[in-house]
Design a protein around this motif. Structure first.
Motif, short mmCIF file in Angstrom:
data_model
loop_
_atom_site.label_atom_id
_atom_site.label_comp_id
_atom_site.label_asym_id
_atom_site.label_seq_id
_atom_site.Cartn_x
_atom_site.Cartn_y
_atom_site.Cartn_z
N VAL A 1 24.56 41.93 29.68
CA VAL A 1 25.56 40.93 29.29
C VAL A 1 26.69 40.84 30.32
O VAL A 1 27.62 40.05 30.16
CB VAL A 1 26.14 41.24 27.90
N GLY A 2 26.62 41.64 31.35
CA GLY A 2 27.63 41.61 32.41
C GLY A 2 27.28 42.63 33.47
O GLY A 2 26.48 43.55 33.23
N ARG A 3 27.85 42.46 34.66
CA ARG A 3 27.60 43.42 35.72
C ARG A 3 28.76 43.42 36.70
O ARG A 3 29.31 42.37 37.02
CB ARG A 3 26.31 43.13 36.48
N VAL A 4 29.09 44.60 37.18
CA VAL A 4 30.09 44.76 38.23
C VAL A 4 29.38 45.34 39.45
O VAL A 4 28.79 46.42 39.36
CB VAL A 4 31.24 45.70 37.80
N ASP A 5 29.43 44.64 40.56
CA ASP A 5 28.83 45.11 41.80
C ASP A 5 29.87 45.97 42.51
O ASP A 5 30.71 45.47 43.27
CB ASP A 5 28.43 43.92 42.67
N THR A 6 29.83 47.27 42.24
CA THR A 6 30.86 48.15 42.79
C THR A 6 30.76 48.28 44.31
O THR A 6 31.78 48.45 44.99
CB THR A 6 30.76 49.55 42.15
N ARG A 7 29.56 48.18 44.85
CA ARG A 7 29.41 48.26 46.30
C ARG A 7 30.08 47.06 46.97
O ARG A 7 30.77 47.21 47.99
CB ARG A 7 27.93 48.33 46.67
N ALA A 8 29.91 45.87 46.39
CA ALA A 8 30.55 44.68 46.95
C ALA A 8 32.07 44.77 46.83
O ALA A 8 32.80 44.36 47.73
CB ALA A 8 30.05 43.43 46.24
N ALA B 1 34.78 38.41 32.19
CA ALA B 1 35.64 38.65 33.35
C ALA B 1 34.90 39.32 34.49
O ALA B 1 35.30 39.19 35.66
CB ALA B 1 36.84 39.52 32.94
N THR B 2 33.80 40.01 34.21
CA THR B 2 33.07 40.67 35.30
C THR B 2 32.54 39.66 36.31
O THR B 2 32.32 40.01 37.47
CB THR B 2 31.90 41.50 34.75
N ARG B 3 32.37 38.40 35.88
CA ARG B 3 31.89 37.38 36.81
C ARG B 3 32.97 36.99 37.82
O ARG B 3 32.69 36.44 38.88
CB ARG B 3 31.46 36.14 36.04
N LEU B 4 34.24 37.26 37.47
CA LEU B 4 35.35 36.87 38.33
C LEU B 4 35.83 38.01 39.21
O LEU B 4 36.55 37.76 40.18
CB LEU B 4 36.52 36.37 37.47
N TRP B 5 35.45 39.24 38.90
CA TRP B 5 35.98 40.37 39.66
C TRP B 5 35.65 40.32 41.14
O TRP B 5 36.48 40.68 41.97
CB TRP B 5 35.53 41.69 39.03
#
Length: 394
Positions: free
Chosen positions: A84-91, A364-368
């Motif tokens: 339902v969401g994802r944060v690309d920490t490497r990016a 909000a994860t889409r905007l990070w």
């Protein structure tokens, strides 16, 4: 002039870092650690900001990168395991120019101690029993070793600091529950999901599985302070977790079954330690003992930065410990105070209290990534306060 003697309580993150730098400033250092051996695993922590500079100067940054978790992202799932969401920490790290490293806490502690061990004395499996200070020094008795006298004592022994209790007063005078409890459990190779951390939320509850070193499960939930909470009572901790997650879905029933069978389980309140003055005579506090910022990964960074600052001030004034301790607190509190003030904000992201809050966080994860890119540009136009502090410290 006689070589100054310093006893450090705690061989976690702050203690070995302080020992390393004090030895280089000419002090004779003894480290006492309650555990019988240094751990080589544990929940992941971050080395970022000023701590990267400290690690560089210690020559351990290559080893930290070798032991790093290399997690690439955080996947948010619902009760059926659907993303339902994802944060690309490497990016995010690339966009912000970050040199930070995520590493299991035990690995970090071991690497730091190995950098210091040739120059310090280590007392494993022991703890301070009493402290008695006078204008010339501190008399220390131990649970096992013979009594000793030191010029100075530093408590780097965590949120539930023995040194703070003996030299400053009872824990309840300094430690405040922040409305959360956290538990971690090693999974012994069954984490799955490769290099992704996976998190599942219900209102006021979060469960995450981190792939580091075979996997670590983390439980984080909102709760008033448990009146009869006992730090060493593992059976009580298992009961509290079972009650908090009784109706949760995803992998939670499987993970709770592992909790019931576990021999190794960390469980504690998310708390804030606030000590108005970080020293009392010849006894000082460092890391979580003086200014805990638990749960959100900054504790290790602050411990390393604080240790470097304390050693520098003690080295600059070896015969005036009070001035050294005062300057240390003045300099390091610039880093700790903002982190302590942001605990509530961090909890809102990790553990939203409502379904609406969970949905908003997931959206909000889409905007990070866009926010990170803006931060990247901002860094190149205006130095951050942390960057200025890093430059001043190093």
């Amino acid at each position: 002039m006689n070589q100054r003697t310093v006893l450090i309580s705690g061989a976690g993150i702050a203690g070995p870092t302080l020992a390393y730098w004090l030895a280089r400033h000419g002090f004779h250092v003894t480290v006492v650690e309650r555990a019988a051996a240094l751990r080589s695993s544990g929940s992941p922590v971050d080395v970022r900001g000023p701590a990267v500079g400290v690690a560089d100067r210690m020559g351990v940054m290559p080893r930290l990168r070798e032991a790093a978790t290399r997690v690439t992202g955080i996947t948010l799932v619902d009760g059926r395991g659907r993303r339902v969401g994802r944060v690309d920490t490497r990016a995010l790290r690339r966009a912000t120019g970050s040199r930070e490293v995520e590493i299991p806490r035990g690995d970090l502690a071991t690497i730091l101690f190995e950098a210091a061990r040739d120059d310090v004395e280590l007392l494993l499996g022991d703890s301070i029993a009493t402290l008695s200070q006078d204008p010339e020094g501190v008399d220390v008795t131990f649970e096992r070793a013979a009594p000793r006298r030191f010029d100075l004592v530093v408590g780097a022994d965590g949120l539930h600091s023995t040194v703070r209790r003996l030299a400053f007063g009872p824990e309840q005078d300094f430690v405040r529950h922040m409305g959360l409890y956290v538990a971690t459990l090693p999974l012994d190779g069954s984490a799955g999901h490769g290099q992704e951390m996976v998190m599942y939320n219900t209102p006021g509850r979060a469960v995450a599985v981190h792939p580091s070193h075979g996997g670590v499960a983390a439980f984080m939930y909102r709760s008033p302070q448990v009146p009869d909470f006992r730090h060493g009572d593992v059976e009580q901790h298992k009961r509290l977790l079972a009650a908090a997650y009784a109706s949760a879905a995803w992998r939670v029933p499987e993970l709770l079954a592992r909790v019931r069978e576990a021999d190794e389980l960390y469980f504690d309140s998310v708390s804030k330690a606030t000590v108005r003055q970080w020293w009392n005579g010849r006894v000082a506090l460092l890391g979580d003992a003086s200014s805990c910022v638990s749960l959100f990964g900054d504790g290790s960074t602050l411990a390393m930065a604080g240790a470097f600052t304390l050693a520098a001030e003690m080295g600059a004034a070896p015969d005036d410990h009070e001035s050294a301790f005062r300057r240390y607190q003045t300099r390091h509190s610039v880093l700790t105070e903002p982190k302590q003030q942001n605990v509530t904000r961090g909890a809102a992201l990790l553990i939203p209290a409502t379904w609406r809050g969970i949905a908003a966080r997931n959206l909000a994860t889409r905007l990070w990534p866009l926010a990170a890119a803006a931060g990247w540009a901002g860094r190149r136009l205006t130095p951050r306060r942390d960057d200025v502090a890093d430059a001043q410290a190093l």
